[in-house]
Structure formats: C-alpha cells, structure tokens
Write an enzyme that holds these catalytic residues in place. Structure first.
Site: not given
Ligand SMILES: Nc1ncnc2c1ncn2[C@@H]1O[C@H](COP(=O)(O)OP(=O)(O)OP(=O)(O)O)[C@@H](O)[C@H]1O
Length: 727
Positions: A35-36, A218-219, A249, A597
């Site tokens: 995504k990033t 983002d996020e 998340q 992660r």
DNA sequence: GTAATTCCTATTTTT
DNA sequence: TAGGAATTAC
C-alpha cells in the site's frame, strides 16, 4: 528517466492503482501488500505525467513515514515540491499561513500533553472547581474526544451522552479560553480549526484545492472525523483523493480514529474505484498463517485473502517464560544467536504493549552488550530539562504563552518567587495583558528594588533570545537560552550530567534544523517541528542496533526478526484494572499489526510473573497465544522454578482442554441464556481452570459476567451466523 | 523565598 | 517503582 522503472516493480493491481490518475481511489489491502509502495509510486507517477510536484499532497501517519516517502519519491526522479507530511504538520503550517482567517496569529504555540494539563488546571481553577473532583487528565480526555468528533463547547450538550457528562461544558469553555488567551492550540485544535476553516471559508478551500490537486492519504483506517473532513474538504471538487488502508490494522480507536472512514469510502465517493491487493511481499507463509489465525477471531471484520510467494521460513516461536527476567534473558539470547548466525542488529525489533516493559529488556541487552535504540522520540522533549529550555524559546516566540512563562520565570531560581509571580498574574488578568507584557513595564508592581532588578534582567534575557533568533539562527538562540538563563550552571552545580547532555542534544537538533533550512527556517518552525515529533521519528534503521518500541509505534514498519514480549492475559490484551475489560478486537488488531511486521522470523514471548507498578503479578496465558495454529508453532513452555503451584492459568492440560471445550466460544458470537435471552459475547478470558465471559444482552442491554463452567447449563452458543459489521 | 523531606499517587497506547 | 506535589524546616 522514463516511466518504465516506475512501473516495473509493480503487480497488475498495484499498477492499476498507480495509474488511475483522476477521481477517488481506495486501496484496501492487508499488511505487506504494498500500500505504501502504491502511494509512493503513484505520487511519482502523477508528478511526472498529469501534474507538477507542487500540486501533490501526500499525508502519512508519522513524520518518519513522511520523510521516507519524500526520499523514495526523490529516487523515482521527481523534482522537489511534493508536500509530504502528517495531518498535524499540514494543519499547523496552513494555520500559520492563514492565521488571520482562523482568528490566530502566526506565532501560536502548540501545547503538548504537559502544557495541556497545565492549561486545564488553570481552566478548572477559573471555574472554581477542584482538581480532586475534576481530574485534569480525565477532563482533557473528554475534551480531546469531543474535538476529534468536531464538537465545540456550544455543541457539547447535544453530544454528551448523559447529564453528568455535561458538567464539563464550562470546563471545556474555560479551557478553550485559556488556550486562546495564550495564543496556543493543542494537538486536536490543529485538526479541528483547520477542518472548520475548510468548511466555512469557501475561498480558502478553492485556493487550497487548486494548490493540492491530488491528495493521497496512507493509513486511512486510523483517521479521525476531523482528518476525514480535511481530506474531503481538500478534494471536494476535484475528488482526486486516493486513500489506502487496512481495517484490520486500525489501532487508534482510543484516540478517536473512526474505522468507518475507510469502510464507507465508497458511499462518500460513489465514483470511487477500489483496488484490492492480496499478495504479501513481506512475510513467510508461516508468519502470515499465524497472523491470519489470530485476526480471524475478530468478528467485526470482512475477511481478506492474503497469500505470498515468499519462501518458507522457520515456524513462529512461542516462549513461555517463568518470569520477566527470564523472558528478557531469552530475548537477549535469541538476539545473540541471530548475530552468531550472521544476522545484523538492525534486523531485529522487540515490540511491547506498554513502554514500562522496555526496562527489563534494556537491562538484559546491556548485560549481553547488545546495542539497542528505544523509539522514544517524544519523551526526550518531555524531559524536565528539555522542557525548561524550550519554555524560554517558546516564550520568545510567543510572549503570550503563559504556561511557558510560569514554567521558567523562576527556573533556575532567581528571586522571582511565588508571591511576586502571583502579583504579576493578578495584574496581567486585570489588564488583559500577558505576564511578560506586565514585566516589560513593571511600574505598578509593588516589588523590592532587588526583585525589580531580577525582573528587568529576565525580560532582557527573553529579548535577547528574540533578537538572536531573528538575526542569527535557531541554534544560537537555543544555546543562548540554555547558557544565559542559568540553566546550564544550575545543572553543573547539581552535577546533573544527564541534563547537560540532553541540552547538548537539543542544541544538536537545532543545528541539524539550521543545516536543513539554510533559508526560510525560523524559531517558530523549529518549535513546531519539535512539538509535532512522532514517537518513531528518532528510529534509525541503519544504526547497527536492535530497535525497541511499542506495538503502536511499529505500525507501517518491517523487520527481518520480530519479538513481541509480554503476550499475557492482561498485558496483551491489555486490561487497565483487574475488573475492566479490554477492547478485545482492537487489542487483537494490535497483536496482528505487530506480528505482520516480521519478514523472516517471529517470536512471541510471555512471562508468568512480572513486577509491575512496584508489585508482582501473575498472569494467565493470553488468548492470542491460544489462537495460534498449534501444529505450526514451535512452542517452548519453560518449567516453573517457583514451586508455589500457583500458576493455574498455565496448566497445560487445562488450557488445552479449555480450548477444545470452548472452541465455539468467541468474541462476537451470539449466545442464549435461559433467564436473560439473546446476547453477544463481548470478551472471554481464562479464569482458573476454565473461562470467564462478558455478555451483553439484547433485551435490556445489560452486561453480565459468567464463569462458563457454572453457567454451562443455562447458557449456550447460538449456531454460526456471519452477521459481519452490523452485528 | 528556598531547600529538603516526605508523602502519595498513578502508570496504555500518541499526534 | 518512580516521579511529582505538598508539606515542612531553614
Ligand atoms: N510489487 C512489489 N514487488 C516487490 N516488493 C514489493 C512489491 N510491493 C511491495 N513490496 C515490498 O513489500 C513490503 C511491504 O510493502 P509496503 O510497506 O508498501 O506494504 P503496506 O501494504 O504498506 O504494509 P503495511 O500495511 O503492513 O504497513 C516492502 O518491503 C515493499 O518493498
């Protein structure tokens, strides 16, 4: 440079998201799916095809993420000019630029937690209430919540859930007044004021929309209502808004983040294109399987497929230690083995639910000579000596900043004592001036000649700082403040080397700022940067050290080897008090974020016993460990060295038996009770040899707690019903 | 007005 | 347990 390399490293769906230039776009995808990467490449793509860099705004969750993104964008051959920052810094910048329109002056202070508490105490005092009955921290929490929902004091009455909640209205009002008088905003105000300004000032909105023709966030799953309004306001007409996120998340619900922003994006923007990414590039299949097994237990979610081509790795490890010291020693041992196996310190991260858990790990790492860094960006600036030094500078930048004034008029002690300060404040309130303005002309103050001298000296000092900040640079101003205020002398007299070192570090930070801003830098801007620092900003992924941080700070990062410590009932999931309940679903998402992660290896550790808050406590196994796929996990349960026999929660067989017996019992499931009717399971936790459940009943909305073995006769699970989000 | 002492309480997560 | 706040002594 052609566009080729920009698109080469992307899968088809990623490419689709990158090249879908105009109109609303939602990228909905699980962890490690890129995504990033999409946001980064899309920014570069837009900058090089349909628009110019200066027309792009990319919003991230932390400054670190913003800086990294800016760096990557640069590597994709984009000219400078893209605005890449957090919501908070964007708002701070815009509010300074358009201060007049927002009813502010451009030099406003930004109040951090401690400043907010000080301001809140003033507000409570003005309402002639006691901080005993109205604890500042609680009041601030309520105010913050209201602000996140864009509720002003005027609107609070309708917003308050019950009569007692309304009692904070006058406090909220007074608090805002206290801030306004000092020309100060708190963190939430930055968003709230900007959101209101965008809503009310159509001309400004048009201007900003023209400036930022493409907006990327983002996020997005962790944005609050104010942030949502800002993003939408900036894209109201052109609708070139691209958001990415993963509902699984979302871990900042406690801070007002609203998961519905992402869930309802399609409804907000009917023309939205939706791209799903299902391939994970980060983790081994083992890690993905374990993380998926855990997150599946959340009922309020839509399942997402996630697969990977990555090669097989070691199984996920679980280590159940006897106590926290042993746990820490095992963590250190694991890291030593990693290094002996040819790994680097940089590759390893240790995550924990609360900061207090870092201490034992730090000790254990030091004992084994393992270099480490703790993600503690913010707390550095909250240290007493640093805050003291900053207060001088903040007062120089904003003379109305009363919180800073009160902090340092007499620090170090210089003969302007409580009585004098009281008189100054009184006069300031009468005259409607700031304390510093009163001191500039102290004629009406009845003070001794000696005190008068001290006052004149103090005013002179602040004046010098102002002049140096204007004529020279930030570093010189910071150094002057620390040196000439007498702070440095007081530390060396008290042999406080730590304080002196931290002050040097502060000067070094200013120097770095000056270096990065050869022109256009200012004291106000540096102070802002310092105030808006995020927790992970100080983390350097190439400094040859193991990284320690909270699970929250770990969001968006990745490491070859991840260890999550303190995976115990009550710690993860975290329960504040014995009898309070955790938000199980958010805790589970937090665990999920931590697990995902990891690239190569993941270890979850727990301790049966640990000292916390100065007293020892035993804990049972975390439900999240029980949710792992047992057969795929390498499980090490160290035998108890304490022959007390008092670790019921860890009785292997009982835990196994319980897991099997209550397999159907999961949060969110519907149950029927003979007496109370239909209800839903809110939480579950091991208790003794069995389990305890909290259930909310539909009929009367009551919440009741049951020990399952006792209630078994009257309570049963209703058959499976995938009612999803609205359940 | 200052310094030292004791007491006492609050400890999730953070921009 | 550790940090600040309030109280006490100088
Ligand atoms: N198409 C691709 N080819 C190779 N590597 C990729 C690709 N897409 C992403 N990656 C890599 O996968 C990793 C995760 O990517 P990224 O951080 O963008 O994911 P994300 O969806 O933002 O993750 P999260 O939600 O967990 O923060 C990164 O190391 C990235 O370089």
């Amino acid at each position: 440079m052609s566009l080729e390399p920009l698109l080469k490293g992307l899968t088809e769906p990623q490419k689709e998201a990158v090249t879908h230039a105009h109109g609303p776009l939602l990228v909905l995808a699980g962890p490690g799916s890129g995504k990033t990467r999409v946001i980064t490449h899309r920014t570069a793509y837009l900058a090089r095809t349909v628009t110019e860099p200066r027309h792009i705004l990319a919003l991230t969750f932390t400054n670190k993420a913003a800086n990294e993104m800016a760096e990557r964008i640069r590597h994709l051959a984009v000219e400078p000019g893209v605005t890449c920052c957090t919501f908070h810094s964007l708002c701070a910048r815009l509010l300074r630029t358009y201060a007049g329109r927002a009813g502010l002056t451009p030099n406003f202070s930004i109040f951090d937690q401690a400043d907010q508490t000080a301001a809140m105490k003033q507000a409570i005092g003005r309402c002639e209430l006691s901080t005993d009955n109205y604890p500042p921290a609680k009041m601030l929490e309520a105010v913050s919540q209201a602000k996140n929902d864009m509720v002003l004091p005027e609107g609070y009455e309708a917003y308050a859930k019950d009569w007692s909640a309304r009692s904070i209205i006058p406090i909220y009002e007074a608090y805002q007044k206290v801030l306004a008088e000092q020309n100060a905003l708190d963190f939430d105000d930055l968003l709230l004021k900007m959101a209101y300004l965008l809503g009310d000032d159509a001309e400004l909105r048009d201007r900003l929309q023209d400036q930022y023709r493409f907006v990327l966030v983002d996020e997005y799953q962790d944005t609050n209502h104010a942030q949502y309004l800002i993003a939408r306001g900036l894209a109201l007409d052109h609708e070139n808004l691209c958001v990415t996120g993963d509902p699984d998340q979302s871990i900042y619900g406690w801070r007002g983040a609203n998961i519905h922003n992402i869930l309802e994006f399609e409804e907000d923007f009917p023309k939205a294109k939706i791209v799903r990414l299902e391939k994970n590039y980060r983790s081994t299949p083992q890690i993905l399987a374990a993380a998926d097994a855990v997150i599946r237990h959340n009922r309020k979610r839509k399942h997402k497929e996630l697969w990977t081509d990555n090669g097989s790795g070691p199984p996920v490890h679980v280590i159940e230690a006897d106590d926290a010291q042993q746990e820490a020693a095992l963590v250190a041992e694991t890291i030593v083995e990693h290094i002996e196996g040819g790994g680097k310190y940089d590759d390893v991260a240790v995550f924990y639910r609360i900061n207090a858990l870092s201490r034992l790990i730090e000790e254990a790492l030091r004992k084994r000579h393992i270099p480490y860094q703790v993600a503690r960006g913010v707390s550095f600036f909250q240290r007493k000596e640093v805050k003291d030094a900053l207060a001088y500078l903040r007062l120089a930048a904003n003379p109305k900043d009363r919180v800073s004034f009160l902090r340092i008029v007499n620090v170090p002690t210089r003969g302007i004592g409580d009585t004098t300060v009281e008189r100054i404040i009184e006069r300031a309130d009468e005259a409607g001036l700031s304390p510093l303005e009163i001191l500039t002309d102290p004629s009406g103050l009845k003070v001794s000649a000696h005190t008068g001298e001290r006052i004149a000296w103090f005013v002179g000092l602040i004046g010098e700082i102002v002049r140096i900040a204007a004529d020279e640079n930030v570093t010189a101003a910071v150094r002057h403040a620390i040196l000439h205020s007498g702070l440095r002398a007081s530390w060396s007299q008290a042999k406080d080397d730590d304080a002196a070192r931290n002050a040097d570090e502060l000067i070094a930070d200013a120097a770095e700022y000056d270096r990065d801003h050869p022109e256009g830098g200012s004291l106000v801007d540096w102070l802002q940067q310092v105030s808006l620092m995020s927790e992970v900003d100080s983390v350097d992924s190439e400094m040859g050290a193991v990284t320690l941080m909270t699970l929250h700070a770990a969001k968006g990062l990745e490491f070859d080897r991840v260890l999550i410590i303190g995976v115990e009932d009550g710690m993860l999931p975290y329960r504040r008090h014995e009898d309070s309940e955790a938000d199980m679903e958010e805790e589970r998402r937090l665990c999920f974020v931590g697990m995902t992660r990891a690239r190569q290896s993941l270890t979850l550790t727990s301790a049966r016993f640990r000292m916390l808050r100065g007293r020892g406590s035993r804990s049972a196994r975390s439900v999240f460990l029980a949710e792992l796929p047992r057969e795929q996990v390498d499980w090490l349960a160290l035998p108890s060295e304490r022959a007390t026999g008092d670790n019921r929660g860890y009785d292997e067989e009982a835990a196994e038996a319980m897991a099997a017996k209550y397999a159907d019992w999961q949060c969110g499931r519907l149950v029927r009770h003979e007496d109370y009717g239909l209800g839903q399971i809110l939480w579950l936790r091991p208790a003794g040899r069995g389990a305890c459940a909290g259930i909310r009943f539909k009929n009367d909305g009551s919440e009741r707690t049951f020990v399952l073995e006792q209630a078994a006769a009257k309570l049963q699970v209703v058959e499976y019903d995938d009612s999803g989000w609205d359940s």
